[in-house]
Design a protein around this motif. Structure first.
Motif, PDB file in Angstrom:
ATOM      1  N   PHE A 169       0.830  -1.207   0.000  1.00  0.00           N
ATOM      2  CA  PHE A 169       0.000   0.000   0.000  1.00  0.00           C
ATOM      3  C   PHE A 169       0.867   1.260   0.000  1.00  0.00           C
ATOM      4  O   PHE A 169       0.658   2.178  -0.810  1.00  0.00           O
ATOM      5  N   PHE A 170       1.845   1.311   0.892  1.00  0.00           N
ATOM      6  CA  PHE A 170       2.659   2.513   1.004  1.00  0.00           C
ATOM      7  C   PHE A 170       3.653   2.634  -0.154  1.00  0.00           C
ATOM      8  O   PHE A 170       3.863   3.727  -0.686  1.00  0.00           O
ATOM      9  N   THR A 171       4.261   1.515  -0.553  1.00  0.00           N
ATOM     10  CA  THR A 171       5.255   1.576  -1.628  1.00  0.00           C
ATOM     11  C   THR A 171       4.636   2.072  -2.927  1.00  0.00           C
ATOM     12  O   THR A 171       5.248   2.850  -3.669  1.00  0.00           O
ATOM     13  N   VAL A 177      10.572   4.451  -7.043  1.00  0.00           N
ATOM     14  CA  VAL A 177      11.111   3.419  -6.157  1.00  0.00           C
ATOM     15  C   VAL A 177      12.387   2.916  -6.807  1.00  0.00           C
ATOM     16  O   VAL A 177      12.357   2.418  -7.939  1.00  0.00           O
ATOM     17  N   SER A 178      13.497   3.066  -6.131  1.00  0.00           N
ATOM     18  CA  SER A 178      14.782   2.643  -6.696  1.00  0.00           C
ATOM     19  C   SER A 178      15.369   1.519  -5.861  1.00  0.00           C
ATOM     20  O   SER A 178      15.079   1.361  -4.676  1.00  0.00           O
ATOM     21  N   GLY A 179      16.225   0.729  -6.514  1.00  0.00           N
ATOM     22  CA  GLY A 179      16.948  -0.342  -5.846  1.00  0.00           C
ATOM     23  C   GLY A 179      18.399  -0.305  -6.246  1.00  0.00           C
ATOM     24  O   GLY A 179      18.762   0.282  -7.266  1.00  0.00           O
ATOM     25  N   ILE A 180      19.241  -0.965  -5.454  1.00  0.00           N
ATOM     26  CA  ILE A 180      20.679  -0.883  -5.710  1.00  0.00           C
ATOM     27  C   ILE A 180      21.180  -1.998  -6.619  1.00  0.00           C
ATOM     28  O   ILE A 180      22.377  -2.074  -6.894  1.00  0.00           O
ATOM     29  N   SER A 182      19.750  -4.695 -10.133  1.00  0.00           N
ATOM     30  CA  SER A 182      18.680  -4.936 -11.098  1.00  0.00           C
ATOM     31  C   SER A 182      17.655  -5.920 -10.554  1.00  0.00           C
ATOM     32  O   SER A 182      16.462  -5.800 -10.827  1.00  0.00           O
ATOM     33  N   MET A 183      18.099  -6.891  -9.774  1.00  0.00           N
ATOM     34  CA  MET A 183      17.156  -7.855  -9.214  1.00  0.00           C
ATOM     35  C   MET A 183      16.269  -7.225  -8.151  1.00  0.00           C
ATOM     36  O   MET A 183      15.114  -7.620  -7.976  1.00  0.00           O
ATOM     37  N   MET A 184      16.786  -6.245  -7.427  1.00  0.00           N
ATOM     38  CA  MET A 184      15.948  -5.539  -6.463  1.00  0.00           C
ATOM     39  C   MET A 184      14.904  -4.692  -7.187  1.00  0.00           C
ATOM     40  O   MET A 184      13.767  -4.569  -6.735  1.00  0.00           O
ATOM     41  N   VAL A 185      15.288  -4.112  -8.315  1.00  0.00           N
ATOM     42  CA  VAL A 185      14.314  -3.378  -9.128  1.00  0.00           C
ATOM     43  C   VAL A 185      13.237  -4.335  -9.640  1.00  0.00           C
ATOM     44  O   VAL A 185      12.035  -4.016  -9.605  1.00  0.00           O
ATOM     45  N   ASP A 186      13.649  -5.517 -10.078  1.00  0.00           N
ATOM     46  CA  ASP A 186      12.676  -6.512 -10.541  1.00  0.00           C
ATOM     47  C   ASP A 186      11.736  -6.927  -9.410  1.00  0.00           C
ATOM     48  O   ASP A 186      10.536  -7.128  -9.628  1.00  0.00           O
ATOM     49  N   ARG A 187      12.273  -7.049  -8.215  1.00  0.00           N
ATOM     50  CA  ARG A 187      11.427  -7.430  -7.078  1.00  0.00           C
ATOM     51  C   ARG A 187      10.410  -6.335  -6.778  1.00  0.00           C
ATOM     52  O   ARG A 187       9.257  -6.622  -6.443  1.00  0.00           O
ATOM     53  N   ALA A 188      10.817  -5.076  -6.901  1.00  0.00           N
ATOM     54  CA  ALA A 188       9.869  -3.978  -6.691  1.00  0.00           C
ATOM     55  C   ALA A 188       8.744  -4.038  -7.718  1.00  0.00           C
ATOM     56  O   ALA A 188       7.568  -3.822  -7.392  1.00  0.00           O
ATOM     57  N   LYS A 191       6.213  -6.564  -6.950  1.00  0.00           N
ATOM     58  CA  LYS A 191       5.300  -6.143  -5.893  1.00  0.00           C
ATOM     59  C   LYS A 191       4.197  -5.224  -6.409  1.00  0.00           C
ATOM     60  O   LYS A 191       3.378  -4.735  -5.633  1.00  0.00           O
ATOM     61  N   GLY A 192       4.215  -4.949  -7.710  1.00  0.00           N
ATOM     62  CA  GLY A 192       3.143  -4.169  -8.315  1.00  0.00           C
ATOM     63  C   GLY A 192       3.501  -2.745  -8.659  1.00  0.00           C
ATOM     64  O   GLY A 192       2.640  -1.980  -9.111  1.00  0.00           O
ATOM     65  N   ILE A 193       4.757  -2.347  -8.494  1.00  0.00           N
ATOM     66  CA  ILE A 193       5.168  -0.987  -8.846  1.00  0.00           C
ATOM     67  C   ILE A 193       5.344  -0.916 -10.356  1.00  0.00           C
ATOM     68  O   ILE A 193       6.084  -1.717 -10.936  1.00  0.00           O
ATOM     69  N   PRO A 194       4.686   0.018 -11.032  1.00  0.00           N
ATOM     70  CA  PRO A 194       4.808   0.115 -12.495  1.00  0.00           C
ATOM     71  C   PRO A 194       6.262   0.322 -12.918  1.00  0.00           C
ATOM     72  O   PRO A 194       7.011   1.052 -12.252  1.00  0.00           O
ATOM     73  N   PRO A 195       6.678  -0.308 -14.002  1.00  0.00           N
ATOM     74  CA  PRO A 195       8.076  -0.188 -14.446  1.00  0.00           C
ATOM     75  C   PRO A 195       8.543   1.249 -14.634  1.00  0.00           C
ATOM     76  O   PRO A 195       9.710   1.557 -14.360  1.00  0.00           O
TER      77      PRO A 195
END
Length: 417
Positions: A169-171, A177-180, A182-188, A191-195
């Protein structure tokens, strides 16, 4: 731009999130942006507030040309158990709330927060939306997922379901939303965050400050200093673990690894750092002559320390392989020494280490011993992997190129040329 940064950890902490957030904030301020930081006093990884920051609940640090830093109080447990960690995080959220609310009158254009801790997220969104600012969540660790994977919270049941719903809900409310990795970006995205709202923002290393020194062992400062207590160390092959000594690192493997080489006169281990696991590690390697324990080293000694190694060790738990991306890996690679990492094939760490070291199955003591022996007995392989590690760091992890791209992404977000 007016940029408000909200996070638990900040400089002068020497490791992990505090180091990177501090360097990022200073870099942005030096580029001419107005930067404010709401954070806690430095306490990590020792889990002890620095003496020079004790005695004042709230304090403001103002240096011309630098970020304005607001320090807010929090509870820091001596022994961070699961419940105490939650109290610790909640205490920062509550202590920082009045300071964050006042920042709405400053009208920031971007409110940037770092996970951990996710407890900062509701306040970030409230302040950002109220001020008409863009909200950016930067994920250094997937804190909620890691809590389940590492057994800090139950992996099934109503608590699990409620935590995931709250996180999603909050994310989803963030503009970026950034990740450090590429796999963390894929995980985001999973979770339903639009690319279009996800972005890669990796950690970095100052390749001008961390760089290969002479491979002549006798010329290294750390080796010379240790020679009095470890005779002949200038001729030994050193395996180094340096960084945070916490629960996610899988440091349980280090003691049996050292024991398995106790009769090999070629090898010496250095374990350097601080954290919740250090006391236990000290007990596990006590009186072992092939191990030297060192405290966390200041930044001006880091390059000498990293170059004292012939091989870097990067243990971690299997359950955390794609939830966290060890920040110390950047410096290991930049030092031009090969890395042995415990990471299953296909994980982000394994992909980065491949061709620049050896990635072996996580929590496999036998495979770790074999990998160490392979590099100990093959100097040519060590040199080749170390050279490739340095090249990768220069091409992909340099501080300037990473932060210039981040600045451009910030400007695109707020529509500033």
């Amino acid at each position: 731009m007016r940029i408000l940064i909200y996070g638990l950890n900040y400089a002068p902490e020497l490791t992990g999130i505090g180091k990177y957030t501090g360097e990022m904030a200073v870099w942005l301020a030096e580029r001419g942006h107005q930067v404010r930081v709401v954070t806690a006093p430095p306490y990590y990884p020792a889990w002890h507030v620095r003496d020079d920051y004790r005695g004042a609940w709230y304090r403001t640090e103002r240096v011309p040309g630098q970020p304005v830093v607001y320090r807010t109080p929090l509870y820091v447990p001596d022994r961070p158990t699961g419940i105490k960690r939650i109290v610790h995080l909640v205490s920062f959220m509550l202590g920082s709330l009045p300071v964050m609310l006042r920042q709405m009158f400053w009208q920031p254009q971007v409110v940037f927060t770092v996970e951990p801790t996710f407890f900062c997220v509701p306040t970030t969104l409230f302040v950002g939306k109220s001020a008409g600012a863009a909200c950016w969540l930067h994920v250094q660790d997937f804190e909620v997922d890691a809590a389940f994977e590492l057994g800090l919270l139950p992996a099934q049941g109503p608590i699990h379901d409620a935590a995931l719903r709250t996180e999603n809900f909050f994310t989803y409310a963030f503009d970026r939303v950034s990740g450090i990795s590429s796999m963390m970006v894929d995980r985001a995205r999973a979770k339903g965050i639009p690319p279009e709202r996800t972005i890669l923002f990796p950690n970095w290393v100052e390749v001008e400050s961390i760089y290969p020194l002479s491979t002549a062992r006798h010329s290294n400062v750390f080796r010379r200093e240790l020679a009095a207590q470890v005779p002949g160390i200038d001729q030994k092959i050193i395996l180094l673990y340096s960084g945070n000594m916490g629960t996610k690192q899988g440091l349980e493997l280090l003691a049996p690894l050292a024991k398995s080489f106790e009769d090999d006169p070629r090898i010496h281990f250095i374990f350097c750092g601080d954290g919740a696991f250090r006391t236990r590690l000290e007990a596990l390697v006590a009186h072992r002559p092939n191990v030297t324990l060192l405290p966390l080293q200041p930044l001006d000694r880091l390059n000498d320390l990293l170059n004292a190694a012939d091989i870097h060790l990067l243990p971690q738990r299997a359950s955390a392989a794609d939830l966290v991306m060890p920040s110390r890996l950047c410096a290991m690679l930049a030092s031009g020494r090969p890395v042995i990492a415990t990471a299953h094939p296909g994980t982000q760490v394994a992909k980065v280490v491949e061709g620049r070291g050896l990635a072996i199955p996580a929590e496999d003591a036998g495979a770790l011993h074999t990998a160490v022996l392979r590099l100990v007995e093959n100097e040519e392989l060590r040199v080749r992997l170390g050279r490739a590690a340095r090249e990768y760091a220069v091409e992909h992890l340099g501080k300037r190129q990473v932060l210039e791209q981040f600045e451009a992404d910030l400007q695109a977000l707020v529509g500033t040329p």
